[in-house]
Design an enzyme around this catalytic site. Sequence first.
Site, PDB file in Angstrom:
ATOM      1  CB  CYS A  57    -123.829  80.585  99.648  1.00  0.00           C
ATOM      2  SG  CYS A  57    -123.456  78.995  98.875  1.00  0.00           S
ATOM      3  NE  ARG A  95    -120.118  82.441 100.300  1.00  0.00           N
ATOM      4  CZ  ARG A  95    -119.764  83.522 100.986  1.00  0.00           C
ATOM      5  NH1 ARG A  95    -119.166  84.515 100.365  1.00  0.00           N
ATOM      6  NH2 ARG A  95    -119.990  83.603 102.285  1.00  0.00           N
ATOM      7  CD1 TRP A 114    -124.072  69.597  97.344  1.00  0.00           C
ATOM      8  CD2 TRP A 114    -123.434  70.128  95.259  1.00  0.00           C
ATOM      9  NE1 TRP A 114    -122.735  69.951  97.390  1.00  0.00           N
ATOM     10  CE2 TRP A 114    -122.328  70.271  96.133  1.00  0.00           C
ATOM     11  CE3 TRP A 114    -123.267  70.394  93.895  1.00  0.00           C
ATOM     12  CZ2 TRP A 114    -121.065  70.695  95.671  1.00  0.00           C
ATOM     13  CZ3 TRP A 114    -122.011  70.814  93.448  1.00  0.00           C
ATOM     14  CH2 TRP A 114    -120.942  70.956  94.334  1.00  0.00           C
ATOM     15  CD  GLU A 143    -129.891  73.989 101.787  1.00  0.00           C
ATOM     16  OE1 GLU A 143    -129.189  73.228 101.084  1.00  0.00           O
ATOM     17  OE2 GLU A 143    -130.416  75.019 101.341  1.00  0.00           O
TER      18      GLU A 143
HETATM   19  N1  ARG Z   1    -132.850  76.217 101.659  1.00  0.00           N
HETATM   20  C1  ARG Z   1    -133.484  76.109 100.381  1.00  0.00           C
HETATM   21  C2  ARG Z   1    -134.336  74.830 100.356  1.00  0.00           C
HETATM   22  O1  ARG Z   1    -134.359  74.101 101.294  1.00  0.00           O
HETATM   23  C3  ARG Z   1    -132.492  76.069  99.233  1.00  0.00           C
HETATM   24  C4  ARG Z   1    -131.453  77.155  99.225  1.00  0.00           C
HETATM   25  C5  ARG Z   1    -130.243  76.842  98.369  1.00  0.00           C
HETATM   26  N2  ARG Z   1    -129.553  75.652  98.816  1.00  0.00           N
HETATM   27  C6  ARG Z   1    -128.513  75.096  98.208  1.00  0.00           C
HETATM   28  N3  ARG Z   1    -128.016  74.011  98.744  1.00  0.00           N
HETATM   29  N4  ARG Z   1    -127.994  75.604  97.119  1.00  0.00           N
HETATM   30  O2  ARG Z   1    -134.972  74.524  99.377  1.00  0.00           O
END
Ligand code: ARG
Length: 358
Positions: free
Chosen positions: A65, A68, A233, A238
């Site tokens: 992560c 953090r 968030w 991602e």
């Molecule tokens: N990578 C995952 C997604 O696209 C979520 C993982 C957690 N991500 C976060 N920003 N807490 O759904």
Amino acid sequence: MEKQTLLEKAKAYLELCYHELNKENLLEERWQVIQNSIKKTGTYELLDFELDYGTKVAWRNSNKCIGRLFWRSMEVLDKRSLDNADEVFDALFEHIDFATNGGNIRSTITVFNAHKGIQLWNPQLLGFAGYVQEDGPIIGDSKNVEFTQKCIDFGWKPKMGQFDILPLVVRIGEDAPVLREIPKEIITLVSIEHPSMEAFKDLNLQWYSTPIISNMTLEIGGIEFLSAPFNGWYMGTEIGARNLADEDRYNLLPTVAKLMGLDIRDKNSLWKDRALVELNQAVLYSFRKAGVKIIDHHSASKQFMQFMRQEAKEGRDVMADWAWIVPPTSGSTTKVFHTEMQNSVLSPNYFYQENPWD
Ligand code: ARG
């Protein structure tokens, strides 16, 4: 042997927790209580503040992560007293609503009882269905094909859209799994548009506001919480560089590149790279416009470097998985790319678990 291990894990966490919270004067007495409980019942219950702090340290210890820096700010919804499906659904709805917070996303975890056989089948509380067709490409999110099929087996009606929010599936003990739709009012979807490319919005892309992971085990002091959904968030990449871009996810780079008028047969045109940038800019722009909290990968990298300095100051080594911390685009432009990382696994932590249906 088993009990030995639990005792050791309990002791290690107790020492960490009471030391970091300056409660060492209470340690000895509490340790006696835990030892007795483990001897008598084979397990023990964490006190509220031990659970609360454990969820946060588990975040601090999450090697993959990048977010953090904010580990102390986890909101903890303690639902260990619940034991029936109706209450569990209500708690899950509450989590989605509380965490989403009208767009001002709050890092939140809901902890269910570790000993009552509560199973959450969703990989995330919010997720899009994925449908396999007889002949032809997958519709929706291919990541969720298997779970979608389970939902259909339990009577859920497939809607065959690209972005259908899946129902929640909860199982208690040996009872049959129960399925329930998430109320529309508590779901926030963001339509993706581009700040300058008008035609972008005609692609009808969207994503959900809040990534709430519900298939990892929270381990604190040897106690394993199999049902403990948690969220932060989104970081833009991602969605823009993985969920919408990966060839085995929504695979949208060729579509975006064509929209941009690029020649997708010529590798030297760097059409994938250029499409990635526009798609990622669109994601960040759309979330901001919709008032949903999101972070870009440059800021996230900066925050992670600050986290490393802060931890060093407090005398702790940071464990991190470089391949996960470095953003999936523009890696070398971020500080984390040029940083060496140690990658051992500390406790408390969040761990992968098997699919509950296997
Ligand atoms: N990578 C995952 C997604 O696209 C979520 C993982 C957690 N991500 C976060 N920003 N807490 O759904």
